[in-house]
Motif scaffolding. Structure first.
Motif, PDB file in Angstrom:
ATOM      1  N   UNK A  10       0.829  -1.208   0.000  1.00  0.00           N
ATOM      2  CA  UNK A  10       0.000   0.000   0.000  1.00  0.00           C
ATOM      3  C   UNK A  10       0.863   1.258   0.000  1.00  0.00           C
ATOM      4  N   UNK A  11       1.893   1.270   0.847  1.00  0.00           N
ATOM      5  CA  UNK A  11       2.766   2.447   0.915  1.00  0.00           C
ATOM      6  C   UNK A  11       3.579   2.611  -0.370  1.00  0.00           C
ATOM      7  N   UNK A  12       3.966   1.508  -0.985  1.00  0.00           N
ATOM      8  CA  UNK A  12       4.697   1.584  -2.259  1.00  0.00           C
ATOM      9  C   UNK A  12       3.808   2.162  -3.353  1.00  0.00           C
ATOM     10  N   UNK A  13       2.540   1.724  -3.374  1.00  0.00           N
ATOM     11  CA  UNK A  13       1.600   2.288  -4.355  1.00  0.00           C
ATOM     12  C   UNK A  13       1.406   3.785  -4.132  1.00  0.00           C
ATOM     13  N   UNK A  14       1.298   4.189  -2.859  1.00  0.00           N
ATOM     14  CA  UNK A  14       1.131   5.609  -2.546  1.00  0.00           C
ATOM     15  C   UNK A  14       2.372   6.406  -2.955  1.00  0.00           C
ATOM     16  N   UNK A  15       3.553   5.838  -2.702  1.00  0.00           N
ATOM     17  CA  UNK A  15       4.793   6.524  -3.084  1.00  0.00           C
ATOM     18  C   UNK A  15       4.865   6.711  -4.597  1.00  0.00           C
ATOM     19  N   UNK A  16       4.485   5.668  -5.342  1.00  0.00           N
ATOM     20  CA  UNK A  16       4.519   5.769  -6.796  1.00  0.00           C
ATOM     21  C   UNK A  16       3.520   6.808  -7.307  1.00  0.00           C
ATOM     22  N   UNK A  57       2.519   9.474  -5.650  1.00  0.00           N
ATOM     23  CA  UNK A  57       3.086  10.790  -5.334  1.00  0.00           C
ATOM     24  C   UNK A  57       4.236  11.135  -6.283  1.00  0.00           C
ATOM     25  N   UNK A  58       5.042  10.146  -6.649  1.00  0.00           N
ATOM     26  CA  UNK A  58       6.140  10.400  -7.581  1.00  0.00           C
ATOM     27  C   UNK A  58       5.589  10.788  -8.958  1.00  0.00           C
ATOM     28  N   UNK A  59       4.480  10.148  -9.381  1.00  0.00           N
ATOM     29  CA  UNK A  59       3.852  10.541 -10.650  1.00  0.00           C
ATOM     30  C   UNK A  59       3.358  11.984 -10.586  1.00  0.00           C
ATOM     31  N   UNK A  60       2.784  12.372  -9.434  1.00  0.00           N
ATOM     32  CA  UNK A  60       2.329  13.760  -9.280  1.00  0.00           C
ATOM     33  C   UNK A  60       3.506  14.733  -9.350  1.00  0.00           C
ATOM     34  N   UNK A  61       4.602  14.391  -8.688  1.00  0.00           N
ATOM     35  CA  UNK A  61       5.789  15.251  -8.727  1.00  0.00           C
ATOM     36  C   UNK A  61       6.307  15.373 -10.146  1.00  0.00           C
ATOM     37  N   UNK A  62       6.364  14.253 -10.855  1.00  0.00           N
ATOM     38  CA  UNK A  62       6.838  14.289 -12.238  1.00  0.00           C
ATOM     39  C   UNK A  62       5.928  15.138 -13.114  1.00  0.00           C
ATOM     40  N   UNK A  63       4.615  15.057 -12.876  1.00  0.00           N
ATOM     41  CA  UNK A  63       3.680  15.847 -13.681  1.00  0.00           C
ATOM     42  C   UNK A  63       3.836  17.340 -13.382  1.00  0.00           C
ATOM     43  N   UNK A  64       4.036  17.698 -12.097  1.00  0.00           N
ATOM     44  CA  UNK A  64       4.186  19.105 -11.744  1.00  0.00           C
ATOM     45  C   UNK A  64       5.534  19.678 -12.162  1.00  0.00           C
ATOM     46  N   UNK A  65       6.547  18.830 -12.267  1.00  0.00           N
ATOM     47  CA  UNK A  65       7.868  19.343 -12.622  1.00  0.00           C
ATOM     48  C   UNK A  65       8.168  19.231 -14.113  1.00  0.00           C
ATOM     49  N   UNK A  66       7.217  18.782 -14.891  1.00  0.00           N
ATOM     50  CA  UNK A  66       7.415  18.729 -16.341  1.00  0.00           C
ATOM     51  C   UNK A  66       7.538  20.158 -16.872  1.00  0.00           C
ATOM     52  N   UNK A  67       8.353  20.382 -17.895  1.00  0.00           N
ATOM     53  CA  UNK A  67       8.549  21.748 -18.420  1.00  0.00           C
ATOM     54  C   UNK A  67       7.246  22.432 -18.845  1.00  0.00           C
ATOM     55  N   UNK A  68       6.346  21.689 -19.458  1.00  0.00           N
ATOM     56  CA  UNK A  68       5.088  22.301 -19.904  1.00  0.00           C
ATOM     57  C   UNK A  68       4.263  22.758 -18.698  1.00  0.00           C
ATOM     58  N   UNK A  69       4.246  21.937 -17.656  1.00  0.00           N
ATOM     59  CA  UNK A  69       3.473  22.294 -16.469  1.00  0.00           C
ATOM     60  C   UNK A  69       4.089  23.506 -15.764  1.00  0.00           C
ATOM     61  N   UNK A  70       5.404  23.557 -15.698  1.00  0.00           N
ATOM     62  CA  UNK A  70       6.066  24.700 -15.073  1.00  0.00           C
ATOM     63  C   UNK A  70       5.801  25.975 -15.864  1.00  0.00           C
ATOM     64  N   UNK A  71       5.859  25.874 -17.190  1.00  0.00           N
ATOM     65  CA  UNK A  71       5.610  27.058 -18.028  1.00  0.00           C
ATOM     66  C   UNK A  71       4.161  27.532 -17.876  1.00  0.00           C
ATOM     67  N   UNK A  72       3.218  26.600 -17.862  1.00  0.00           N
ATOM     68  CA  UNK A  72       1.807  26.970 -17.711  1.00  0.00           C
ATOM     69  C   UNK A  72       1.572  27.631 -16.354  1.00  0.00           C
ATOM     70  N   UNK A  73       2.158  27.077 -15.294  1.00  0.00           N
ATOM     71  CA  UNK A  73       1.977  27.642 -13.955  1.00  0.00           C
ATOM     72  C   UNK A  73       2.627  29.027 -13.846  1.00  0.00           C
TER      73      UNK A  73
END
Length: 149
Positions: free
Chosen positions: A68-74, A76-92
């Protein structure tokens, strides 16, 4: 005459192996010892089996929690990757009103400017520009000054 019949052959040899007379009473403590050892062994096996089963249940719970914790970590890591993508940073950044900067200008240690400073493209210089954070002298009402004038 004796009350016991005489044994012959093989029966006589087997009868010699069994104690007779006063030695017969010594068999009872030995039987009790064997019964107690067997009973203690069975109880020990039961306790050991229960402890192993309890450990197996705990291990199963911990493995489930780890998954369960591994699934949650993954996730959260997907969310971090989505927020740190160049397109997302530029849009924000555009949502916050930021624009790409031009060529930078640098200050040398002696105070000279290297490069040509210019405002960022797309920014209209206004005379009534209010910064987000005010300097301490801009917050005074004019009756008091920091320099003591």
């Amino acid at each position: 005459m004796s009350s016991k019949p005489e044994l012959k052959g093989r029966a006589a040899r087997l009868a010699q192996l069994f104690p007779t007379g006063p030695g017969q009473a010594a068999r009872t403590p030995f039987v009790l010892l064997v019964v107690l050892l067997l009973g203690g062994g069975l109880i020990g096996l039961l306790v050991l089996n229960s402890a192993l089963s309890e450990g197996a249940f705990k291990l199963d719970d911990l493995q489930r929690e780890t998954k369960s914790l591994t699934d949650e970590e993954q996730a959260l890591q997907r969310d971090i990757d989505a927020y740190s993508a160049p397109e997302a940073l530029q849009r924000r950044a555009r949502e916050l009103g930021m624009v790409p900067g031009g060529d930078p200008a640098f200050l040398a240690p002696d105070g000279t400017v290297k490069g040509v400073p210019s405002p960022a493209p797309g920014v209209r210089p206004t005379s009534a520009h209010i910064p987000l954070v005010l300097a301490p002298e801009a917050m005074s009402d004019g009756s008091t000054s920091i320099s003591g004038r």
